[in-house]
Design a protein around this motif. Structure first.
Motif, PDB file in Angstrom:
ATOM      1  N   SER A   1       5.939  -6.112   4.552  1.00  0.00           N
ATOM      2  CA  SER A   1       6.904  -5.715   5.434  1.00  0.00           C
ATOM      3  C   SER A   1       6.622  -3.847   5.379  1.00  0.00           C
ATOM      4  O   SER A   1       7.610  -3.450   5.595  1.00  0.00           O
ATOM      5  CB  SER A   1       8.337  -5.998   4.790  1.00  0.00           C
ATOM      6  N   GLY A   2       5.457  -3.547   4.960  1.00  0.00           N
ATOM      7  CA  GLY A   2       5.290  -2.310   5.403  1.00  0.00           C
ATOM      8  C   GLY A   2       5.282  -1.244   4.213  1.00  0.00           C
ATOM      9  O   GLY A   2       5.496  -1.453   3.141  1.00  0.00           O
ATOM     10  N   TYR A   3       5.875  -0.104   4.930  1.00  0.00           N
ATOM     11  CA  TYR A   3       6.410   0.987   4.234  1.00  0.00           C
ATOM     12  C   TYR A   3       7.687   1.000   3.692  1.00  0.00           C
ATOM     13  O   TYR A   3       8.706   1.152   4.610  1.00  0.00           O
ATOM     14  CB  TYR A   3       6.155   2.231   4.981  1.00  0.00           C
ATOM     15  N   LEU A   4       8.110   0.583   2.496  1.00  0.00           N
ATOM     16  CA  LEU A   4       9.410   0.336   2.088  1.00  0.00           C
ATOM     17  C   LEU A   4      10.072   1.522   1.051  1.00  0.00           C
ATOM     18  O   LEU A   4      10.993   1.325   0.436  1.00  0.00           O
ATOM     19  CB  LEU A   4       9.406  -1.052   1.513  1.00  0.00           C
TER      20      LEU A   4
ATOM     21  N   ALA B   1      -2.834   6.929   1.771  1.00  0.00           N
ATOM     22  CA  ALA B   1      -4.240   6.933   2.237  1.00  0.00           C
ATOM     23  C   ALA B   1      -5.208   5.968   1.457  1.00  0.00           C
ATOM     24  O   ALA B   1      -6.246   5.780   2.262  1.00  0.00           O
ATOM     25  CB  ALA B   1      -4.758   8.304   1.686  1.00  0.00           C
ATOM     26  N   VAL B   2      -4.535   4.978   0.387  1.00  0.00           N
ATOM     27  CA  VAL B   2      -5.502   3.997   0.063  1.00  0.00           C
ATOM     28  C   VAL B   2      -5.643   2.901   1.031  1.00  0.00           C
ATOM     29  O   VAL B   2      -5.056   2.632   2.032  1.00  0.00           O
ATOM     30  CB  VAL B   2      -4.947   3.514  -1.190  1.00  0.00           C
ATOM     31  N   PRO B   3      -6.918   1.989   0.997  1.00  0.00           N
ATOM     32  CA  PRO B   3      -6.950   0.904   1.907  1.00  0.00           C
ATOM     33  C   PRO B   3      -5.847   0.127   1.969  1.00  0.00           C
ATOM     34  O   PRO B   3      -5.477  -0.184   0.670  1.00  0.00           O
ATOM     35  CB  PRO B   3      -8.347   0.317   1.514  1.00  0.00           C
ATOM     36  N   THR B   4      -5.410  -0.195   2.968  1.00  0.00           N
ATOM     37  CA  THR B   4      -4.006  -0.915   3.031  1.00  0.00           C
ATOM     38  C   THR B   4      -4.105  -2.216   4.270  1.00  0.00           C
ATOM     39  O   THR B   4      -4.816  -1.936   5.280  1.00  0.00           O
ATOM     40  CB  THR B   4      -2.930  -0.055   3.425  1.00  0.00           C
ATOM     41  N   ILE B   5      -3.694  -3.290   3.692  1.00  0.00           N
ATOM     42  CA  ILE B   5      -3.082  -4.263   4.628  1.00  0.00           C
ATOM     43  C   ILE B   5      -1.816  -4.573   4.529  1.00  0.00           C
ATOM     44  O   ILE B   5      -1.046  -4.628   3.512  1.00  0.00           O
ATOM     45  CB  ILE B   5      -4.012  -5.671   4.499  1.00  0.00           C
ATOM     46  N   THR B   6      -0.843  -4.492   5.653  1.00  0.00           N
ATOM     47  CA  THR B   6       0.469  -4.774   5.648  1.00  0.00           C
ATOM     48  C   THR B   6       0.602  -6.196   6.352  1.00  0.00           C
ATOM     49  O   THR B   6      -0.353  -6.514   7.300  1.00  0.00           O
ATOM     50  CB  THR B   6       1.266  -3.819   6.442  1.00  0.00           C
TER      51      THR B   6
ATOM     52  N   HIS C   1      -3.196  -4.797  10.109  1.00  0.00           N
ATOM     53  CA  HIS C   1      -1.779  -5.397  10.084  1.00  0.00           C
ATOM     54  C   HIS C   1      -1.821  -6.662  10.399  1.00  0.00           C
ATOM     55  O   HIS C   1      -2.827  -7.113  11.365  1.00  0.00           O
ATOM     56  CB  HIS C   1      -0.816  -4.363  10.808  1.00  0.00           C
ATOM     57  N   ARG C   2      -1.156  -7.533   9.816  1.00  0.00           N
ATOM     58  CA  ARG C   2      -1.112  -9.180  10.082  1.00  0.00           C
ATOM     59  C   ARG C   2       0.409  -9.461   9.976  1.00  0.00           C
ATOM     60  O   ARG C   2       1.138  -9.115   9.321  1.00  0.00           O
ATOM     61  CB  ARG C   2      -1.893 -10.226   9.024  1.00  0.00           C
ATOM     62  N   THR C   3       0.483 -10.362  10.983  1.00  0.00           N
ATOM     63  CA  THR C   3       1.974 -11.038  11.133  1.00  0.00           C
ATOM     64  C   THR C   3       1.901 -12.539  10.996  1.00  0.00           C
ATOM     65  O   THR C   3       0.978 -13.061  11.686  1.00  0.00           O
ATOM     66  CB  THR C   3       2.631 -10.625  12.619  1.00  0.00           C
ATOM     67  N   LEU C   4       2.639 -13.174  10.061  1.00  0.00           N
ATOM     68  CA  LEU C   4       2.661 -14.447   9.762  1.00  0.00           C
ATOM     69  C   LEU C   4       3.984 -15.079  10.614  1.00  0.00           C
ATOM     70  O   LEU C   4       5.053 -14.879  10.096  1.00  0.00           O
ATOM     71  CB  LEU C   4       2.657 -14.976   8.272  1.00  0.00           C
ATOM     72  N   ALA C   5       3.786 -15.626  11.719  1.00  0.00           N
ATOM     73  CA  ALA C   5       4.659 -16.041  12.694  1.00  0.00           C
ATOM     74  C   ALA C   5       5.662 -17.019  11.899  1.00  0.00           C
ATOM     75  O   ALA C   5       7.050 -16.922  12.000  1.00  0.00           O
ATOM     76  CB  ALA C   5       4.274 -16.631  13.654  1.00  0.00           C
TER      77      ALA C   5
END
Length: 355
Positions: free
Chosen positions: A177-180, A289-294, A321-325
Motif C-alpha cells: 500500500s505504498g507510503y503510509l 531513498a532506499v531501493p523500494t518495491i511497493t 510498483h506491482r499490483t496484485l489484482a
C-alpha cells in the motif's frame, strides 16, 4: 519465480538445498552476527503451518517475541505484521526466503503475542514513531546493522518510517500500500463517504463501547474476524487459520495498544512529548531513498486508485510498483510467493547513479 515447493522446508533452521529457478545467487550483503538473544519456547499457535519456535529478547522498552528462519549469518529480512494480524501473516513467506539463504526475523509488534512491556509503568503508547523505535531496538538487540524491511498495514508504516528516518538501517524496502506515514493534520480532514465507511472500526474504537469490545475476548474475536472478511474478500481462510492468529490478541496490552493507535491517528489521544521531534519530522512527509518495491492489493478496500500514483513521489531511489489484482489486505499470507519475490527483487534493485 518462488514456488510453493519450498514450503516443506523447516522454519527456524538453516537454508535448504532447494534451488529456485530465475533467482540466482543471494547477495552476501547485510549479513548479521548471531542473535544475542535468549531463546524461550513459547506457543505460536498450533496446527500445520505454525512457526516451530518463538524466541524472546529484551529490546528497548520491550521483551520482544519473534520467530526466525534461515541461516544465522544470512542477509537479514525483517517482516512486520499489521492489525488485526500477527507473525503468521508470514508463516509461508519465511520458509521461501530462508530457502534463498536469508535470515528472516518476524517480530510480534508491541501489544501482540508474546511481546511484553518490561515495566508496568511504561505508557501503553502506539503512536507511529514508537513502533518504529521498537524495531530499531530489536535490530540493536539482535546485532543486526542493516536489513531488508518488509511489511503491510502497521508493518508498512513502521518500515516506511525506518527507511525515511534511519535509511542506514534499511538495505531495501517492500511496502504494501505504498507510503503510509501518518499525517495527523491531514487526518483531521473528512474523506469521501465510501472511504469513511471502510474505516468504520476506527470510529468505533474512538468510543468507550469500542474500547470495551476490544477488552472482551469474544467480542474482539468477532470484530477482528469481521475485518478479515471485509478487507480480504477473496481469501478463503478457515477457523484454524484465524484462531492461530487470534491467540496473539490475548496479550494483556492488546486492547490498550490498538485503541491508542487509532485514537492517536485521529487526533483523539496524545502521544508522548519525548517523541515530538520525530513526529515533526514525519509530518513533513520525508521521502524514501532506499531501493523500494511497493505492492498494491487490488481487492483491498483501502487501496487507493491510480496504481500507486498517489504516493510515487515519496520514493526517490530505485523503485518498482506491482499490483496484485485478486489479493486482499493481508497480502503476505494471501500471496506469499509474490511477497517473497518482491523481497528478493527489492534486495537486488541497484540505486541509480547520481546525475
Amino acid at each position: 519465480m518462488i514456488s510453493r515447493r519450498t514450503f516443506g522446508q523447516a522454519v527456524g533452521t538453516g537454508a535448504g538445498a532447494v534451488s529456485l529457478g530465475g533467482l540466482g545467487e543471494v547477495p552476501p550483503a547485510c549479513a548479521a552476527a548471531p542473535a544475542a538473544a535468549r531463546d524461550r519456547r513459547a506457543a505460536a499457535g498450533g496446527g500445520a503451518g505454525s512457526f516451530s519456535q518463538v524466541r524472546q529478547t529484551r529490546a528497548g522498552l520491550l521483551d520482544v517475541g519473534y520467530a526466525e528462519a534461515g541461516p544465522a549469518h544470512g542477509p537479514v529480512v525483517i517482516c512486520l505484521h499489521g492489525w488485526p494480524y500477527d507473525i503468521h501473516s508470514y508463516v509461508d513467506v519465511a520458509p521461501l526466503l530462508a530457502g534463498q539463504g536469508y535470515r528472516v526475523v518476524v517480530p510480534y509488534l508491541r501489544g501482540h503475542g508474546t511481546t511484553r512491556f518490561l515495566s508496568a509503568r511504561t505508557v501503553r503508547n502506539a503512536q507511529q514513531s514508537v513502533v518504529a523505535l521498537d524495531i530499531i531496538a530489536l535490530m540493536d538487540a539482535l546485532e543486526i546493522e542493516k536489513a531488508v524491511l518488509a511489511g503491510f498495514d502497521w508493518g508498512s508504516r513502521t518500515a516506511d518510517i525506518i527507511a525515511a528516518l534511519w535509511p542506514q538501517r534499511c538495505r531495501a524496502l517492500v511496502s504494501v500500500s505504498g507510503y503510509l506515514v501518518t499525517d495527523l493534520k491531514a487526518n483531521l480532514e473528512p474523506l469521501a463517504a465510501k472511504a469513511e465507511y471502510t474505516w468504520w472500526y476506527q470510529f468505533y474504537f474512538a468510543t468507550e463501547r469500542g474500547r470495551r469490545a476490544m477488552e472482551d475476548r469474544d467480542r474482539r474475536r468477532d470484530l477482528t474476524r469481521l475485518v478479515w472478511t471485509q478487507v480480504s474478500p477473496t481469501w478463503d481462510f478457515d477457523d484454524a487459520t484465524f484462531d492461530r492468529t487470534a491467540a496473539a490478541f490475548d496479550n494483556p496490552d492488546y486492547a490498550a495498544i490498538v485503541i491508542h493507535n487509532y485514537r492517536w491517528r485521529l487526533g483523539l489521544a496524545p502521544g508522548e512529548r519525548r517523541y515530538d521531534d520525530l513526529e515533526k519530522r514525519l509530518a513533513a512527509k520525508p521521502s524514501i531513498a532506499v531501493p523500494t518495491i511497493t505492492l498494491d492489493p487490488g481487492r483491498d478496500p483501502f487501496t487507493a486508485p491510480g496504481d500507486g500514483s498517489t504516493y510515487r513521489d515519496r520514493f526517490t531511489g530505485a523503485y518498482e510498483h506491482r499490483t496484485l489484482a485478486d489479493t486482499g489486505h493481508n497480502l503476505p499470507q494471501e500471496a506469499p510467493e509474490a511477497f517473497a519475490q518482491a523481497v528478493v527483487d527489492a534486495d537486488r534493485l541497484v540505486a541509480p547513479s547520481p546525475s
